[in-house]
Design an enzyme around this catalytic site. Structure first.
Site, PDB file in Angstrom:
ATOM      1  CB  ALA A  83      32.821  82.355  10.489  1.00  0.00           C
ATOM      2  CE1 TYR A 147      36.681  77.261  18.527  1.00  0.00           C
ATOM      3  CE2 TYR A 147      38.263  77.652  20.292  1.00  0.00           C
ATOM      4  CZ  TYR A 147      37.189  78.069  19.527  1.00  0.00           C
ATOM      5  OH  TYR A 147      36.636  79.310  19.759  1.00  0.00           O
ATOM      6  N   PRO A 177      39.416  86.012  22.634  1.00  0.00           N
ATOM      7  CG  PRO A 177      37.385  86.090  21.493  1.00  0.00           C
ATOM      8  CD  PRO A 177      38.823  85.705  21.328  1.00  0.00           C
TER       9      PRO A 177
HETATM   10  N1  CAA Z   1      42.061  67.820  32.495  1.00  0.00           N
HETATM   11  C1  CAA Z   1      42.352  66.517  32.773  1.00  0.00           C
HETATM   12  N2  CAA Z   1      41.484  65.522  32.621  1.00  0.00           N
HETATM   13  C2  CAA Z   1      40.257  65.822  32.172  1.00  0.00           C
HETATM   14  C3  CAA Z   1      39.880  67.152  31.870  1.00  0.00           C
HETATM   15  C4  CAA Z   1      40.848  68.155  32.061  1.00  0.00           C
HETATM   16  N3  CAA Z   1      40.577  69.435  31.802  1.00  0.00           N
HETATM   17  N4  CAA Z   1      38.599  67.137  31.436  1.00  0.00           N
HETATM   18  C5  CAA Z   1      38.189  65.861  31.459  1.00  0.00           C
HETATM   19  N5  CAA Z   1      39.180  65.066  31.921  1.00  0.00           N
HETATM   20  C6  CAA Z   1      39.171  63.611  32.074  1.00  0.00           C
HETATM   21  C7  CAA Z   1      37.820  63.081  32.496  1.00  0.00           C
HETATM   22  O1  CAA Z   1      37.688  63.226  33.876  1.00  0.00           O
HETATM   23  C8  CAA Z   1      37.889  61.642  32.027  1.00  0.00           C
HETATM   24  O2  CAA Z   1      38.664  60.931  32.955  1.00  0.00           O
HETATM   25  P1  CAA Z   1      38.256  59.446  33.374  1.00  0.00           P
HETATM   26  O3  CAA Z   1      38.219  58.657  32.078  1.00  0.00           O
HETATM   27  O4  CAA Z   1      39.350  59.036  34.295  1.00  0.00           O
HETATM   28  O5  CAA Z   1      36.911  59.576  34.009  1.00  0.00           O
HETATM   29  C9  CAA Z   1      38.749  61.707  30.767  1.00  0.00           C
HETATM   30  O6  CAA Z   1      39.376  62.992  30.821  1.00  0.00           O
HETATM   31  C10 CAA Z   1      37.976  61.560  29.439  1.00  0.00           C
HETATM   32  O7  CAA Z   1      36.780  62.294  29.524  1.00  0.00           O
HETATM   33  P2  CAA Z   1      35.600  62.036  28.512  1.00  0.00           P
HETATM   34  O8  CAA Z   1      35.455  60.597  28.206  1.00  0.00           O
HETATM   35  O9  CAA Z   1      34.461  62.799  29.036  1.00  0.00           O
HETATM   36  O10 CAA Z   1      36.175  62.718  27.194  1.00  0.00           O
HETATM   37  P3  CAA Z   1      35.451  63.069  25.854  1.00  0.00           P
HETATM   38  O11 CAA Z   1      36.290  62.601  24.731  1.00  0.00           O
HETATM   39  O12 CAA Z   1      34.031  62.657  25.869  1.00  0.00           O
HETATM   40  O13 CAA Z   1      35.523  64.643  25.874  1.00  0.00           O
HETATM   41  C11 CAA Z   1      34.996  66.873  26.480  1.00  0.00           C
HETATM   42  C12 CAA Z   1      34.873  65.411  26.858  1.00  0.00           C
HETATM   43  C13 CAA Z   1      34.355  67.114  25.122  1.00  0.00           C
HETATM   44  C14 CAA Z   1      36.461  67.261  26.379  1.00  0.00           C
HETATM   45  C15 CAA Z   1      34.257  67.663  27.540  1.00  0.00           C
HETATM   46  O14 CAA Z   1      34.959  67.512  28.751  1.00  0.00           O
HETATM   47  C16 CAA Z   1      34.190  69.120  27.205  1.00  0.00           C
HETATM   48  O15 CAA Z   1      33.307  69.570  26.482  1.00  0.00           O
HETATM   49  N6  CAA Z   1      35.113  69.930  27.743  1.00  0.00           N
HETATM   50  C17 CAA Z   1      35.125  71.373  27.512  1.00  0.00           C
HETATM   51  C18 CAA Z   1      35.881  71.718  26.275  1.00  0.00           C
HETATM   52  C19 CAA Z   1      35.869  73.229  26.157  1.00  0.00           C
HETATM   53  O16 CAA Z   1      36.257  73.977  27.034  1.00  0.00           O
HETATM   54  N7  CAA Z   1      35.417  73.722  25.001  1.00  0.00           N
HETATM   55  C20 CAA Z   1      35.316  75.123  24.813  1.00  0.00           C
HETATM   56  C21 CAA Z   1      34.143  75.417  23.951  1.00  0.00           C
HETATM   57  S1  CAA Z   1      33.828  77.141  23.855  1.00  0.00           S
HETATM   58  C22 CAA Z   1      35.055  77.715  22.934  1.00  0.00           C
HETATM   59  O17 CAA Z   1      35.837  77.011  22.384  1.00  0.00           O
HETATM   60  C23 CAA Z   1      35.113  79.206  22.777  1.00  0.00           C
HETATM   61  C24 CAA Z   1      36.428  79.734  23.162  1.00  0.00           C
HETATM   62  O18 CAA Z   1      37.165  80.146  22.281  1.00  0.00           O
HETATM   63  C25 CAA Z   1      36.802  79.835  24.578  1.00  0.00           C
END
Ligand code: CAA
Length: 240
Positions: A83, A147, A177
């Site tokens: 979970a 996370y 995973p």
């Molecule tokens: N590296 C560097 N910079 C990054 C970045 C990265 N990987 N991703 C985003 N940024 C930057 C953006 O470009 C933005 O820059 P600017 O302000 O200069 O434009 C800045 O960071 C802030 O971005 P946001 O305002 O969009 O940030 P936020 O607080 O709204 O968050 C987020 C956005 C939620 C992180 C979104 O990018 C996201 O969902 N990312 C994916 C997260 C992810 O991989 N989750 C996995 C879920 S699945 C899982 O967890 C299962 C598993 O076990 C694998």
């Protein structure tokens, strides 16, 4: 007598695939879920696997729920702590509630469930615990301090409990995973997900059954010498 196994979050996504794989291996499975009654009903009708509702973040509910499973199905031999939830956001936007919910569910849930079933496994000198970690607990992930911390904690929890269970025939392992084709991953913004998939050497998301096969092995009789290990199943995205 068939082994009895509990899979938390076992009615959907990776958990559903794990429930099915264990059933196929001859295990009597109890799949837990937290909220989606309709989905759980559909799951039980389709698979014949019993579903039990409780919140793994709730310590008392885990103790009571596991006691009910023991009463109805028999002593628990296998626990899969699957979970998990996401509440993604950079730390600037992450609230204390987003932090706490993820820690309490993803990591606290492992403690609550192990606390309920480990003593019985130890007494009966046989047990299998598999904790579902994550590539993001190994490598970190932008927007996931909650996370990543919880999943990283799961890997430490696994190695510590493995030492406590080893002499009593209880193995404790983790699977990490990568990005798997589930609702959780589908919730990642499409443009972000596209960039992530581009970095996976095998060039695709994983499938839930590809995680479930690993869990079934770790829970089998043949898995008895594997303990304290982490099996990464991530398409080569992070070689650890
Ligand atoms: N590296 C560097 N910079 C990054 C970045 C990265 N990987 N991703 C985003 N940024 C930057 C953006 O470009 C933005 O820059 P600017 O302000 O200069 O434009 C800045 O960071 C802030 O971005 P946001 O305002 O969009 O940030 P936020 O607080 O709204 O968050 C987020 C956005 C939620 C992180 C979104 O990018 C996201 O969902 N990312 C994916 C997260 C992810 O991989 N989750 C996995 C879920 S699945 C899982 O967890 C299962 C598993 O076990 C694998």
């Amino acid at each position: 007598m068939a082994r009895v196994g509990i899979v938390t979050g076992g009615t959907r996504g990776i958990g559903e695939a794990i429930s099915l794989a264990l059933k196929e291996a001859g295990v009597t499975v109890a799949a837990t879920y937290a909220g989606n009654d309709a989905r759980a009903r559909e799951f039980t009708e389709r698979t014949g696997i019993a579903a039990y509702k409780w919140d793994v973040a709730d310590h008392a509910a885990c103790l009571a729920g596991c006691a009910k499973v023991v009463e109805e199905l028999g002593p628990v031999d296998i626990l899969v702590n699957n979970a998990g939830i996401t509440r993604d956001g950079t730390i600037l936007k992450m609230t204390y509630e987003m932090w706490k919910e993820v820690m309490d569910t993803n990591l606290g849930g492992c403690f609550n469930m192990a606390k309920a079933v480990f003593p019985g496994m130890r007494e009966r000198k046989w047990g299998r615990i598999v904790n579902i970690g994550s590539i993001n607990g190994q490598a970190g992930q932008y927007g996931q301090v909650n996370y990543a911390a919880a999943k990283s904690g799961i890997h430490g929890f696994t190695k510590a409990l493995a030492q406590e269970g080893a002499r009593a025939g209880v193995t404790v392992n983790a699977i990490a995973p990568g990005y798997i084709d589930t609702d959780m991953v589908a919730a990642v913004p499409a443009d972000v997900l596209e960039k992530i998939v581009a970095k996976i050497p095998v060039g695709r998301l994983g499938q839930a059954h590809e995680i479930a096969r690993g869990v079934a092995f770790l829970c089998s009789e043949d898995g008895g010498f594997v303990t304290g290990s982490t099996l990464s199943i991530n398409g080569g995205q992070h070689m650890y």
